[in-house]
Design a protein around this motif. Structure first.
Motif, PDB file in Angstrom:
ATOM      1  N   ILE A 235       2.998   5.224 -11.801  1.00 13.45           N
ATOM      2  CA  ILE A 235       2.308   4.260 -12.676  1.00 13.45           C
ATOM      3  C   ILE A 235       3.125   4.008 -13.935  1.00 13.45           C
ATOM      4  O   ILE A 235       3.292   2.862 -14.384  1.00 13.45           O
ATOM      5  N   GLU A 236       3.648   5.086 -14.500  1.00 15.54           N
ATOM      6  CA  GLU A 236       4.448   4.947 -15.730  1.00 15.54           C
ATOM      7  C   GLU A 236       5.659   4.050 -15.500  1.00 15.54           C
ATOM      8  O   GLU A 236       5.975   3.177 -16.312  1.00 15.54           O
ATOM      9  N   VAL A 237       6.347   4.281 -14.374  1.00 17.53           N
ATOM     10  CA  VAL A 237       7.542   3.472 -14.072  1.00 17.53           C
ATOM     11  C   VAL A 237       7.171   2.012 -13.845  1.00 17.53           C
ATOM     12  O   VAL A 237       7.816   1.096 -14.374  1.00 17.53           O
ATOM     13  N   LEU A 238       6.110   1.784 -13.045  1.00 17.33           N
ATOM     14  CA  LEU A 238       5.711   0.402 -12.726  1.00 17.33           C
ATOM     15  C   LEU A 238       5.302  -0.384 -13.981  1.00 17.33           C
ATOM     16  O   LEU A 238       5.607  -1.574 -14.111  1.00 17.33           O
ATOM     17  N   LYS A 239       4.600   0.274 -14.884  1.00 13.31           N
ATOM     18  CA  LYS A 239       4.098  -0.432 -16.053  1.00 13.31           C
ATOM     19  C   LYS A 239       5.143  -0.607 -17.152  1.00 13.31           C
ATOM     20  O   LYS A 239       4.969  -1.436 -18.052  1.00 13.31           O
TER      21      LYS A 239
ATOM     22  N   TYR B 290       2.312  -4.773   3.225  1.00 14.02           N
ATOM     23  CA  TYR B 290       3.516  -3.979   3.485  1.00 14.02           C
ATOM     24  C   TYR B 290       3.190  -2.530   3.119  1.00 14.02           C
ATOM     25  O   TYR B 290       3.063  -2.170   1.946  1.00 14.02           O
ATOM     26  N   PRO B 291       3.038  -1.662   4.138  1.00 16.41           N
ATOM     27  CA  PRO B 291       2.682  -0.264   3.863  1.00 16.41           C
ATOM     28  C   PRO B 291       3.926   0.607   3.676  1.00 16.41           C
ATOM     29  O   PRO B 291       4.943   0.433   4.369  1.00 16.41           O
ATOM     30  N   VAL B 292       3.866   1.549   2.713  1.00 22.75           N
ATOM     31  CA  VAL B 292       4.934   2.546   2.522  1.00 22.75           C
ATOM     32  C   VAL B 292       4.285   3.909   2.347  1.00 22.75           C
ATOM     33  O   VAL B 292       3.185   4.028   1.798  1.00 22.75           O
ATOM     34  N   SER B 293       4.985   4.935   2.802  1.00 23.20           N
ATOM     35  CA  SER B 293       4.396   6.284   2.783  1.00 23.20           C
ATOM     36  C   SER B 293       4.911   7.144   1.644  1.00 23.20           C
ATOM     37  O   SER B 293       4.485   8.297   1.506  1.00 23.20           O
ATOM     38  N   SER B 294       5.830   6.612   0.806  1.00 21.37           N
ATOM     39  CA  SER B 294       6.364   7.417  -0.294  1.00 21.37           C
ATOM     40  C   SER B 294       6.795   6.506  -1.444  1.00 21.37           C
ATOM     41  O   SER B 294       7.026   5.302  -1.271  1.00 21.37           O
ATOM     42  N   THR B 295       6.936   7.121  -2.606  1.00 18.46           N
ATOM     43  CA  THR B 295       7.352   6.347  -3.787  1.00 18.46           C
ATOM     44  C   THR B 295       8.795   5.876  -3.644  1.00 18.46           C
ATOM     45  O   THR B 295       9.160   4.811  -4.156  1.00 18.46           O
ATOM     46  N   GLU B 296       9.622   6.670  -2.935  1.00 20.26           N
ATOM     47  CA  GLU B 296      11.011   6.273  -2.737  1.00 20.26           C
ATOM     48  C   GLU B 296      11.094   4.965  -1.952  1.00 20.26           C
ATOM     49  O   GLU B 296      11.851   4.051  -2.311  1.00 20.26           O
TER      50      GLU B 296
ATOM     51  N   ASP C 105       2.352  15.239  -7.666  1.00 18.31           N
ATOM     52  CA  ASP C 105       1.912  14.493  -8.862  1.00 18.31           C
ATOM     53  C   ASP C 105       2.708  13.181  -9.045  1.00 18.31           C
ATOM     54  O   ASP C 105       3.026  12.766 -10.162  1.00 18.31           O
ATOM     55  N   GLN C 106       3.041  12.548  -7.927  1.00 16.77           N
ATOM     56  CA  GLN C 106       3.857  11.321  -7.992  1.00 16.77           C
ATOM     57  C   GLN C 106       3.066  10.128  -8.545  1.00 16.77           C
ATOM     58  O   GLN C 106       3.662   9.178  -9.052  1.00 16.77           O
TER      59      GLN C 106
ATOM     60  N   ILE D  74       0.861  -1.193   0.000  1.00 14.06           N
ATOM     61  CA  ILE D  74       0.000   0.000   0.000  1.00 14.06           C
ATOM     62  C   ILE D  74       0.891   1.235   0.000  1.00 14.06           C
ATOM     63  O   ILE D  74       1.825   1.340   0.810  1.00 14.06           O
ATOM     64  N   VAL D  75       0.601   2.165  -0.915  1.00 16.79           N
ATOM     65  CA  VAL D  75       1.359   3.420  -1.006  1.00 16.79           C
ATOM     66  C   VAL D  75       0.403   4.584  -0.708  1.00 16.79           C
ATOM     67  O   VAL D  75      -0.507   4.869  -1.504  1.00 16.79           O
ATOM     68  N   ASP D  76       0.608   5.235   0.427  1.00 18.37           N
ATOM     69  CA  ASP D  76      -0.251   6.366   0.808  1.00 18.37           C
ATOM     70  C   ASP D  76       0.504   7.214   1.837  1.00 18.37           C
ATOM     71  O   ASP D  76       1.164   6.660   2.722  1.00 18.37           O
TER      72      ASP D  76
END
Length: 410
Positions: free
Chosen positions: A72-76, A35-41, A66-67, A12-14
């Motif tokens: 999404i672009e990176v993941l896909k 597994y929760p994370v609070s940032s894209t990094e 605007d992360q 989860i990213v939030d």
């Protein structure tokens, strides 16, 4: 935590810590590992070493700066993460719902959920996407496995094709070589006949004029003449067999009664058998039916076999010819009481020009049984050579279909 839970891991990213804890508790209650994370990094750092065990990613649409779109672009685009399904979570805002949905699906997001979260709904959607992902990878593995198998089979097929082509090439070479040798032997045999005839004729003329020839010289000349006659007969036999091979390439099938074939054979070989005081015995079933054979070629086959039986049988012995018939095939057995054939020679005797040690002492070129096997197989049958139970004598067993046309087109 069990391995099963790790296989269904959800990230989860939030940036909302309270929402992260709430959603984590809801999903863990349904036995998901979260597994929760609070940032894209932090997400990228975790994905780097754990992408194999991630089954689903839940992302807040309104991440800072605007992360969301960049993430999404990176993941896909990344081959390690492009097949991981994504659920986007957002709060309902006036005028932005259709825009979010449109942009989200354009970015290949698999599903959307709007706040406030319904626990049952998010559990159901997560389960559905994970199952779809598992099904996708299962099919993907099967397709890749099939592709590997196809590649292996294609390689094997190419290898087999190369081997087959090499065999065909070698067969053609051997066939051409054999035909050349056959033609060569045929030519030599034909050329030798004339000098041999001249020798016998010259000896006859010499004996007519040689009035004062002593008895010893007379016997020597007769021995030379008889040897020339014997060699001439062997050559004639060779030429006849080669001719039979050529003629036998085209068969003339016709309906014939077995008794007519047996009668011809007995009549032909009676004088020769009688000369060696051999008894030829015939046993055959009653009410034999007609057979669809090439009578001329079958007569040649059994003439060769009976001739061998007479040739190798001692005097005052018996030769048995047995004819048994069933609905589909006939079995013809010819037995003699000669010396028999050794085990290692049973198959070799069918090779062209092969002669057993015993046969080398008799006249012949080792062609007869090779011709027999070839002709019997052309009739869809088989031939076997056996030693009799008492180890004295040879048994030749021939099986022929009564109507070969039912086995193959003739």
């Amino acid at each position: 935590m069990s391995s099963l839970l790790y296989e269904k891991q959800i990230v989860i990213v939030d940036d909302d810590e309270i929402f992260l804890k709430l959603l984590k508790r809801i999903l863990e209650a349904s036995r998901f590992f979260v597994y929760p994370v609070s940032s894209t990094e932090l997400l990228f750092e975790y994905i780097k070493n754990n992408h194999q065990i991630i089954s689903l990613i839940i992302i807040d649409v309104f991440l800072p700066h605007d992360q969301f779109k960049k993430l999404i672009e990176v993941l896909k685009k990344d081959p390690d993460t492009k097949y991981i399904p994504i659920i986007a979570i957002t709060g309902k805002k006036d005028g932005e719902q259709s825009k979010i949905l449109s942009s989200g699906y354009d970015q290949e997001i698999e599903d959307f959920i709007f706040k406030p979260i319904n626990p049952n709904e998010i559990i159901l959607r997560c389960s559905r996407l994970i199952k779809l992902r598992d099904t996708f990878f299962s099919l993907k593995d099967k397709i890749e496995g099939s592709n590997k198998l196809i590649n292996i089979l294609e390689k094997k097929l190419k290898d087999i094709t190369v081997i087959y082509n090499n065999i065909q090439l070698e067969y053609k070479k051997q066939k051409n070589s054999f035909e050349e040798k056959e033609e060569y032997f045929y030519s030599i045999a034909h050329d030798i006949k004339s000098p041999l005839n001249n020798i016998t004729l010259g000896i006859d003329l010499y004996l007519l004029d040689a009035v004062n020839l002593n008895s010893n010289d007379h016997e020597n000349l007769l021995e030379i003449k008889n040897t020339a006659i014997r060699i001439s007969a062997m050559l004639q036999d060779f030429l006849s067999k080669v001719k039979d091979e050529k003629i036998g390439e085209i068969l003339n099938f016709q309906w014939v009664h077995p008794s007519s074939i047996l009668e011809i054979l007995l009549r032909e070989f009676y004088p020769e058998a009688n000369q060696k005081e051999l008894i030829m015995t015939l046993e055959m079933d009653e009410n034999l039916s007609n057979v669809y054979w090439d009578q001329g070629q079958i007569l040649r086959v059994f003439s060769n076999i009976i001739d061998n039986a007479i040739k190798f049988s001692p005097q005052n012995e018996m030769i048995l010819i047995r004819f048994k018939q069933k609905k589909e095939h006939s079995t013809i057995t010819i037995e003699d009481n000669g010396p028999g054939i050794s085990e290692h020679e049973k198959e070799k005797v069918f090779d062209l020009f092969y002669q057993t040690n015993l046969n080398e002492k008799k006249s012949g070129f080792g062609i007869g049984l090779s011709f027999c096997k070839k002709m019997i197989e052309k009739h869809g049958g088989s031939i076997q050579i056996q030693n009799k139970e008492n180890q004295k004598g040879t048994r030749v067993v021939v099986e022929l279909p009564n109507n070969p046309s039912e086995l193959f087109k003739v």
